[in-house]
Design an enzyme around this catalytic site. Sequence first.
Site, PDB file in Angstrom:
ATOM      1  CG  HIS A 150      -1.754   1.168   1.437  1.00 18.13           C
ATOM      2  ND1 HIS A 150      -3.112   1.154   1.224  1.00 18.13           N
ATOM      3  CD2 HIS A 150      -1.440   2.430   1.828  1.00 18.13           C
ATOM      4  CE1 HIS A 150      -3.597   2.367   1.463  1.00 18.13           C
ATOM      5  NE2 HIS A 150      -2.600   3.162   1.836  1.00 18.13           N
ATOM      6  CD  GLU A 151       1.701   3.436   3.680  1.00 18.60           C
ATOM      7  OE1 GLU A 151       0.743   3.198   4.436  1.00 18.60           O
ATOM      8  OE2 GLU A 151       1.775   4.478   3.013  1.00 18.60           O
ATOM      9  CG  HIS A 154       0.147   5.985  -0.766  1.00 20.41           C
ATOM     10  ND1 HIS A 154      -1.003   6.501  -1.320  1.00 20.41           N
ATOM     11  CD2 HIS A 154      -0.212   5.490   0.444  1.00 20.41           C
ATOM     12  CE1 HIS A 154      -2.019   6.313  -0.482  1.00 20.41           C
ATOM     13  NE2 HIS A 154      -1.562   5.705   0.594  1.00 20.41           N
ATOM     14  CE1 TYR A 165      -3.638  11.043   2.387  1.00 19.24           C
ATOM     15  CE2 TYR A 165      -3.807   9.598   0.481  1.00 19.24           C
ATOM     16  CZ  TYR A 165      -3.777   9.772   1.856  1.00 19.24           C
ATOM     17  OH  TYR A 165      -3.869   8.691   2.684  1.00 19.24           O
ATOM     18  CD  GLU A 174      -5.292   5.757   1.562  1.00 22.16           C
ATOM     19  OE1 GLU A 174      -5.535   4.616   1.995  1.00 22.16           O
ATOM     20  OE2 GLU A 174      -4.159   6.275   1.616  1.00 22.16           O
ATOM     21  CG  ASP A 242     -10.041   9.854   6.038  1.00 21.51           C
ATOM     22  OD1 ASP A 242      -8.806   9.824   6.168  1.00 21.51           O
ATOM     23  OD2 ASP A 242     -10.664   9.038   5.336  1.00 21.51           O
ATOM     24  CG  HIS A 247      -7.494   6.596   5.061  1.00 22.04           C
ATOM     25  ND1 HIS A 247      -7.018   7.854   5.380  1.00 22.04           N
ATOM     26  CD2 HIS A 247      -6.411   5.866   4.720  1.00 22.04           C
ATOM     27  CE1 HIS A 247      -5.711   7.871   5.259  1.00 22.04           C
ATOM     28  NE2 HIS A 247      -5.306   6.685   4.863  1.00 22.04           N
TER      29      HIS A 247
HETATM   30  O1  LIG Z   1      -3.928   4.237   4.536  1.00 22.83           O
HETATM   31  C1  LIG Z   1      -2.870   4.006   5.065  1.00 22.83           C
HETATM   32  N1  LIG Z   1      -1.708   4.630   4.782  1.00 22.83           N
HETATM   33  O2  LIG Z   1      -1.659   5.608   3.833  1.00 22.83           O
HETATM   34  C2  LIG Z   1      -2.778   2.892   6.102  1.00 22.83           C
HETATM   35  C3  LIG Z   1      -2.981   1.529   5.476  1.00 22.83           C
HETATM   36  C4  LIG Z   1      -2.363   0.590   6.495  1.00 22.83           C
HETATM   37  C5  LIG Z   1      -1.840   1.511   7.579  1.00 22.83           C
HETATM   38  C6  LIG Z   1      -3.030   2.125   8.340  1.00 22.83           C
HETATM   39  C7  LIG Z   1      -3.677   3.058   7.300  1.00 22.83           C
HETATM   40  C8  LIG Z   1      -1.393   2.717   6.778  1.00 22.83           C
HETATM   41 ZN   LIG Z   2      -2.750   5.131   2.265  1.00 24.79          ZN
END
Ligand SMILES: O=C(NO)[C@]12CC[C@H](CC1)C2
Ligand SMILES: [Zn+2]
Length: 336
Positions: A150-151, A154, A165, A174, A242, A247
Amino acid sequence: EPVQARGMDIFGTLQSFQAVKDPETGTHYLFDGTRSEGVHTFKANRMPENAFIILSALLGMTGFEVESRNNFFYDPSAVSAHVNAGKVYDYYNKVHGRDSLDGEGMKLVSTVHIGSKWNNAAWNGKQMLYGDGDGTRMISLSGGLDVIGHEMTHGVITNTADLIYENESGAINESIADILGAFAENKTGEDLWLLGEDIWTPNTPGDGLRSMSDPASVYIGGYTESGYYPDHYSKRYVGELDKGGVHINSSINNKAAHLITDGGTHYGVSVTGIGKTKAEKIFYRALTHYLAASSDFSQMRQAAIQAAKDLHPDQNGQPSAEVKAVIAAYDAVGVN
Ligand SMILES: O=C(NO)[C@]12CC[C@H](CC1)C2
Ligand SMILES: [Zn+2]
Protein backbone atom coordinates in the site's frame (compact mmCIF):
# COMPACT_ATOMS: atom_id res chain seq x y z
CA GLU A 1 30.96 -4.98 0.15
CA PRO A 2 27.74 -7.00 -0.27
CA VAL A 3 27.23 -9.89 2.13
CA GLN A 4 24.45 -12.42 2.67
CA ALA A 5 22.96 -11.67 6.06
CA ARG A 6 20.17 -13.05 8.20
CA GLY A 7 17.64 -11.87 10.76
CA MET A 8 14.30 -12.68 12.35
CA ASP A 9 11.18 -10.95 11.00
CA ILE A 10 8.34 -9.86 13.29
CA PHE A 11 6.69 -13.28 13.07
CA GLY A 12 9.85 -15.05 14.21
CA THR A 13 10.62 -16.38 10.75
CA LEU A 14 14.33 -16.45 9.85
CA GLN A 15 14.98 -14.35 6.76
CA SER A 16 18.05 -14.27 4.55
CA PHE A 17 18.81 -11.18 2.45
CA GLN A 18 21.61 -9.05 1.09
CA ALA A 19 23.26 -6.44 3.32
CA VAL A 20 26.53 -4.55 3.10
CA LYS A 21 29.57 -4.74 5.34
CA ASP A 22 31.49 -1.65 6.41
CA PRO A 23 35.13 -2.69 5.84
CA GLU A 24 36.41 -0.49 8.68
CA THR A 25 34.01 -1.55 11.42
CA GLY A 26 32.96 -4.91 9.99
CA THR A 27 29.39 -3.86 10.81
CA HIS A 28 26.58 -4.87 8.46
CA TYR A 29 23.91 -2.40 7.31
CA LEU A 30 20.47 -3.13 5.83
CA PHE A 31 21.31 -2.17 2.26
CA ASP A 32 20.29 -4.64 -0.45
CA GLY A 33 22.08 -3.84 -3.71
CA THR A 34 20.48 -6.64 -5.70
CA ARG A 35 17.46 -4.49 -6.71
CA SER A 36 18.18 -1.42 -8.88
CA GLU A 37 19.61 1.43 -6.81
CA GLY A 38 18.98 -0.63 -3.73
CA VAL A 39 16.69 -1.21 -0.77
CA HIS A 40 17.89 0.70 2.31
CA THR A 41 16.19 0.28 5.67
CA PHE A 42 16.71 2.54 8.71
CA LYS A 43 15.43 2.92 12.24
CA ALA A 44 14.00 6.16 13.59
CA ASN A 45 15.05 8.08 16.64
CA ARG A 46 12.53 8.90 19.38
CA MET A 47 11.11 11.84 17.42
CA PRO A 48 7.30 12.20 17.31
CA GLU A 49 5.93 10.82 14.03
CA ASN A 50 4.65 14.07 12.57
CA ALA A 51 8.04 15.73 13.02
CA PHE A 52 9.89 12.76 11.51
CA ILE A 53 7.54 12.49 8.52
CA ILE A 54 7.99 16.18 7.68
CA LEU A 55 11.74 16.42 8.36
CA SER A 56 12.44 13.27 6.34
CA ALA A 57 10.44 14.77 3.44
CA LEU A 58 12.09 18.18 3.71
CA LEU A 59 15.66 17.29 4.67
CA GLY A 60 15.92 13.68 3.49
CA MET A 61 16.51 12.60 7.10
CA THR A 62 16.21 8.81 7.18
CA GLY A 63 17.13 7.89 10.77
CA PHE A 64 19.94 5.57 11.78
CA GLU A 65 21.53 2.56 10.12
CA VAL A 66 20.29 -0.73 11.53
CA GLU A 67 23.36 -2.62 12.66
CA SER A 68 23.90 -6.32 12.96
CA ARG A 69 25.83 -8.22 15.59
CA ASN A 70 28.00 -11.02 14.24
CA ASN A 71 26.19 -11.13 10.88
CA PHE A 72 22.72 -11.24 12.43
CA PHE A 73 20.07 -8.48 12.55
CA TYR A 74 18.16 -8.34 15.82
CA ASP A 75 15.53 -5.76 14.77
CA PRO A 76 12.48 -7.74 13.52
CA SER A 77 10.56 -4.63 12.37
CA ALA A 78 13.53 -3.60 10.27
CA VAL A 79 14.02 -7.11 8.87
CA SER A 80 10.31 -7.27 7.90
CA ALA A 81 10.43 -3.83 6.26
CA HIS A 82 13.60 -4.75 4.36
CA VAL A 83 12.43 -8.13 3.07
CA ASN A 84 8.88 -6.97 2.26
CA ALA A 85 10.12 -3.90 0.35
CA GLY A 86 12.12 -6.30 -1.81
CA LYS A 87 9.03 -8.43 -2.41
CA VAL A 88 6.95 -5.44 -3.53
CA TYR A 89 9.83 -4.25 -5.74
CA ASP A 90 9.77 -7.70 -7.37
CA TYR A 91 5.98 -7.55 -7.83
CA TYR A 92 6.14 -4.28 -9.78
CA ASN A 93 9.22 -5.41 -11.72
CA LYS A 94 7.98 -8.88 -12.68
CA VAL A 95 4.22 -8.31 -13.05
CA HIS A 96 4.13 -4.75 -14.41
CA GLY A 97 7.64 -4.38 -15.84
CA ARG A 98 8.20 -1.36 -13.62
CA ASP A 99 11.69 -0.68 -12.21
CA SER A 100 10.97 0.69 -8.70
CA LEU A 101 8.52 3.42 -7.69
CA ASP A 102 9.62 5.94 -10.35
CA GLY A 103 10.10 3.37 -13.11
CA GLU A 104 13.79 4.34 -13.20
CA GLY A 105 15.18 2.20 -10.41
CA MET A 106 15.04 4.72 -7.55
CA LYS A 107 16.35 3.56 -4.17
CA LEU A 108 13.68 2.18 -1.82
CA VAL A 109 14.06 3.81 1.59
CA SER A 110 12.12 2.68 4.65
CA THR A 111 12.35 3.78 8.27
CA VAL A 112 10.83 1.72 11.09
CA HIS A 113 10.01 2.49 14.76
CA ILE A 114 8.49 5.83 13.78
CA GLY A 115 6.92 7.62 16.77
CA SER A 116 5.87 5.71 19.87
CA LYS A 117 3.34 2.87 19.59
CA TRP A 118 2.20 4.54 16.37
CA ASN A 119 -0.74 2.66 14.82
CA ASN A 120 -0.01 3.82 11.29
CA ALA A 121 2.34 3.87 8.32
CA ALA A 122 2.93 6.53 5.69
CA TRP A 123 4.49 7.53 2.39
CA ASN A 124 5.91 11.08 2.74
CA GLY A 125 6.49 11.69 -0.97
CA LYS A 126 10.00 10.23 -0.78
CA GLN A 127 10.10 7.16 1.47
CA MET A 128 8.04 4.64 3.45
CA LEU A 129 7.61 5.02 7.24
CA TYR A 130 6.27 2.41 9.67
CA GLY A 131 4.99 2.57 13.23
CA ASP A 132 5.35 -0.20 15.80
CA GLY A 133 1.64 -0.26 16.63
CA ASP A 134 0.46 -0.24 20.24
CA GLY A 135 0.53 -4.05 20.45
CA THR A 136 -3.28 -4.39 20.75
CA ARG A 137 -4.85 -2.57 17.82
CA MET A 138 -1.80 -3.15 15.62
CA ILE A 139 1.64 -4.71 15.81
CA SER A 140 4.67 -3.53 13.83
CA LEU A 141 3.14 -2.44 10.54
CA SER A 142 6.15 -3.43 8.45
CA GLY A 143 5.07 -7.03 9.05
CA GLY A 144 2.05 -6.52 6.74
CA LEU A 145 3.11 -7.20 3.15
CA ASP A 146 -0.14 -5.60 1.90
CA VAL A 147 0.58 -2.55 4.09
CA ILE A 148 4.05 -2.20 2.57
CA GLY A 149 2.51 -2.74 -0.86
CA HIS A 150 0.00 0.00 0.00
CA GLU A 151 2.69 2.50 1.01
CA MET A 152 4.94 1.71 -1.95
CA THR A 153 1.96 2.05 -4.29
CA HIS A 154 1.49 5.58 -2.90
CA GLY A 155 5.05 6.02 -4.19
CA VAL A 156 4.11 4.70 -7.62
CA ILE A 157 1.09 7.04 -7.64
CA THR A 158 3.31 10.02 -6.75
CA ASN A 159 5.43 9.19 -9.80
CA THR A 160 2.47 8.66 -12.15
CA ALA A 161 -1.05 10.19 -11.82
CA ASP A 162 -0.05 11.89 -8.55
CA LEU A 163 -3.69 11.88 -7.46
CA ILE A 164 -4.40 14.85 -5.15
CA TYR A 165 -4.70 13.43 -1.61
CA GLU A 166 -8.15 14.78 -0.69
CA ASN A 167 -11.84 14.23 -1.56
CA GLU A 168 -12.58 11.94 -4.52
CA SER A 169 -9.10 11.96 -6.09
CA GLY A 170 -7.67 11.16 -2.65
CA ALA A 171 -10.09 8.26 -2.23
CA ILE A 172 -8.99 6.91 -5.61
CA ASN A 173 -5.36 7.34 -4.46
CA GLU A 174 -6.11 5.35 -1.31
CA SER A 175 -8.07 2.72 -3.24
CA ILE A 176 -5.34 2.11 -5.84
CA ALA A 177 -2.89 1.75 -2.94
CA ASP A 178 -5.19 -0.86 -1.34
CA ILE A 179 -5.84 -2.69 -4.62
CA LEU A 180 -2.25 -2.98 -5.89
CA GLY A 181 -1.00 -3.48 -2.32
CA ALA A 182 -3.34 -6.45 -1.95
CA PHE A 183 -2.36 -7.83 -5.37
CA ALA A 184 1.33 -7.46 -4.45
CA GLU A 185 0.70 -9.51 -1.30
CA ASN A 186 -1.02 -12.03 -3.58
CA LYS A 187 -2.84 -14.03 -0.93
CA THR A 188 -5.81 -16.22 -1.84
CA GLY A 189 -9.40 -16.32 -0.57
CA GLU A 190 -10.73 -13.74 1.82
CA ASP A 191 -7.27 -12.74 3.07
CA LEU A 192 -6.54 -11.27 -0.37
CA TRP A 193 -9.32 -8.75 0.24
CA LEU A 194 -8.51 -7.83 3.86
CA LEU A 195 -6.03 -5.00 4.42
CA GLY A 196 -3.42 -5.40 7.14
CA GLU A 197 -4.84 -8.70 8.38
CA ASP A 198 -1.36 -9.85 9.49
CA ILE A 199 -0.71 -6.86 11.73
CA TRP A 200 -4.28 -5.94 12.84
CA THR A 201 -5.63 -6.92 16.29
CA PRO A 202 -3.25 -9.78 17.10
CA ASN A 203 -5.81 -11.17 19.57
CA THR A 204 -8.64 -11.35 16.99
CA PRO A 205 -8.10 -13.65 14.02
CA GLY A 206 -9.67 -13.15 10.59
CA ASP A 207 -10.24 -9.41 10.68
CA GLY A 208 -8.46 -6.50 9.01
CA LEU A 209 -8.27 -2.73 8.88
CA ARG A 210 -10.50 -2.66 5.79
CA SER A 211 -12.33 -5.24 3.68
CA MET A 212 -12.42 -4.85 -0.11
CA SER A 213 -14.84 -7.75 -0.62
CA ASP A 214 -17.32 -6.56 2.01
CA PRO A 215 -16.45 -2.97 3.02
CA ALA A 216 -19.66 -2.55 5.00
CA SER A 217 -18.60 -5.37 7.33
CA VAL A 218 -15.97 -3.13 8.94
CA TYR A 219 -16.99 -0.53 11.50
CA ILE A 220 -15.52 2.92 11.02
CA GLY A 221 -17.50 4.93 13.60
CA GLY A 222 -19.36 8.17 13.19
CA TYR A 223 -18.02 9.20 9.80
CA THR A 224 -20.82 7.55 7.83
CA GLU A 225 -24.56 7.31 8.58
CA SER A 226 -24.28 3.55 9.03
CA GLY A 227 -21.00 3.72 10.96
CA TYR A 228 -19.53 1.27 8.42
CA TYR A 229 -17.34 1.70 5.34
CA PRO A 230 -19.45 2.56 2.24
CA ASP A 231 -19.90 -0.06 -0.50
CA HIS A 232 -21.92 2.18 -2.85
CA TYR A 233 -21.35 5.68 -4.18
CA SER A 234 -24.69 6.83 -2.74
CA LYS A 235 -23.29 6.04 0.73
CA ARG A 236 -20.09 8.02 0.35
CA TYR A 237 -18.85 10.31 3.12
CA VAL A 238 -19.09 13.97 2.10
CA GLY A 239 -17.65 15.74 5.16
CA GLU A 240 -14.18 17.24 5.66
CA LEU A 241 -12.76 14.67 8.07
CA ASP A 242 -10.07 12.29 6.84
CA LYS A 243 -9.18 14.85 4.13
CA GLY A 244 -12.67 14.50 2.73
CA GLY A 245 -12.92 10.75 3.36
CA VAL A 246 -9.85 9.43 1.52
CA HIS A 247 -9.64 6.31 3.74
CA ILE A 248 -13.44 5.98 3.87
CA ASN A 249 -14.61 6.36 0.28
CA SER A 250 -11.72 4.28 -1.04
CA SER A 251 -13.92 1.31 -0.14
CA ILE A 252 -16.34 2.12 -2.97
CA ASN A 253 -13.62 1.66 -5.61
CA ASN A 254 -12.15 -1.25 -3.65
CA LYS A 255 -15.49 -3.03 -3.96
CA ALA A 256 -15.50 -2.41 -7.72
CA ALA A 257 -12.04 -4.02 -7.91
CA HIS A 258 -13.26 -7.01 -5.92
CA LEU A 259 -16.25 -7.47 -8.24
CA ILE A 260 -14.08 -7.13 -11.37
CA THR A 261 -11.72 -9.79 -10.01
CA ASP A 262 -13.99 -12.32 -8.25
CA GLY A 263 -17.39 -11.36 -9.63
CA GLY A 264 -20.59 -11.36 -7.61
CA THR A 265 -23.96 -9.65 -7.31
CA HIS A 266 -24.02 -6.32 -5.50
CA TYR A 267 -27.23 -4.30 -4.98
CA GLY A 268 -28.82 -6.51 -7.63
CA VAL A 269 -26.13 -5.97 -10.28
CA SER A 270 -24.26 -9.13 -11.34
CA VAL A 271 -20.62 -9.14 -12.43
CA THR A 272 -18.68 -12.05 -13.94
CA GLY A 273 -15.17 -11.90 -12.49
CA ILE A 274 -12.10 -11.91 -14.76
CA GLY A 275 -9.42 -12.91 -12.23
CA LYS A 276 -6.50 -11.15 -10.56
CA THR A 277 -4.02 -11.43 -13.44
CA LYS A 278 -6.27 -9.39 -15.74
CA ALA A 279 -7.62 -7.07 -13.03
CA GLU A 280 -4.18 -5.98 -11.82
CA LYS A 281 -3.09 -5.07 -15.35
CA ILE A 282 -6.28 -3.04 -15.93
CA PHE A 283 -5.79 -1.01 -12.74
CA TYR A 284 -2.05 -0.52 -13.34
CA ARG A 285 -2.74 0.67 -16.92
CA ALA A 286 -5.57 2.94 -15.73
CA LEU A 287 -3.16 4.48 -13.19
CA THR A 288 -0.21 4.91 -15.57
CA HIS A 289 -2.04 5.90 -18.75
CA TYR A 290 -5.40 7.52 -17.93
CA LEU A 291 -5.73 8.82 -14.36
CA ALA A 292 -4.65 12.40 -13.59
CA ALA A 293 -4.13 14.40 -10.38
CA SER A 294 -7.77 15.56 -10.13
CA SER A 295 -9.45 12.35 -11.35
CA ASP A 296 -12.70 11.61 -9.53
CA PHE A 297 -14.76 8.39 -9.25
CA SER A 298 -16.44 8.89 -12.63
CA GLN A 299 -13.06 9.39 -14.30
CA MET A 300 -11.75 6.29 -12.47
CA ARG A 301 -14.62 4.35 -14.12
CA GLN A 302 -13.71 5.74 -17.55
CA ALA A 303 -9.99 5.06 -17.02
CA ALA A 304 -10.65 1.44 -16.04
CA ILE A 305 -12.98 0.90 -19.02
CA GLN A 306 -10.45 2.39 -21.45
CA ALA A 307 -7.59 0.35 -19.95
CA ALA A 308 -9.73 -2.80 -20.24
CA LYS A 309 -10.51 -1.95 -23.89
CA ASP A 310 -6.80 -1.45 -24.63
CA LEU A 311 -5.94 -4.83 -23.12
CA HIS A 312 -9.08 -6.71 -24.23
CA PRO A 313 -10.37 -5.10 -27.47
CA ASP A 314 -13.96 -5.40 -28.74
CA GLN A 315 -14.65 -8.54 -30.77
CA ASN A 316 -16.75 -8.01 -33.91
CA GLY A 317 -18.20 -4.85 -32.48
CA GLN A 318 -18.98 -6.38 -29.09
CA PRO A 319 -17.23 -5.33 -25.87
CA SER A 320 -15.02 -8.10 -24.42
CA ALA A 321 -15.99 -9.98 -21.25
CA GLU A 322 -13.30 -7.98 -19.43
CA VAL A 323 -14.77 -4.63 -20.49
CA LYS A 324 -18.26 -5.83 -19.58
CA ALA A 325 -17.03 -6.81 -16.11
CA VAL A 326 -15.55 -3.35 -15.52
CA ILE A 327 -18.75 -1.60 -16.67
CA ALA A 328 -20.96 -3.86 -14.54
CA ALA A 329 -18.73 -3.47 -11.46
CA TYR A 330 -18.90 0.34 -11.57
CA ASP A 331 -22.66 0.13 -12.18
CA ALA A 332 -22.92 -2.12 -9.11
CA VAL A 333 -21.21 0.41 -6.83
CA GLY A 334 -23.23 3.29 -8.30
CA VAL A 335 -20.39 5.11 -10.10
CA ASN A 336 -21.40 6.46 -13.52
O1 LIG B 1 -3.93 4.24 4.54
C1 LIG B 1 -2.87 4.01 5.07
N1 LIG B 1 -1.71 4.63 4.78
O2 LIG B 1 -1.66 5.61 3.83
C2 LIG B 1 -2.78 2.89 6.10
C3 LIG B 1 -2.98 1.53 5.48
C4 LIG B 1 -2.36 0.59 6.49
C5 LIG B 1 -1.84 1.51 7.58
C6 LIG B 1 -3.03 2.12 8.34
C7 LIG B 1 -3.68 3.06 7.30
C8 LIG B 1 -1.39 2.72 6.78
ZN1 LIG C 1 -2.75 5.13 2.27
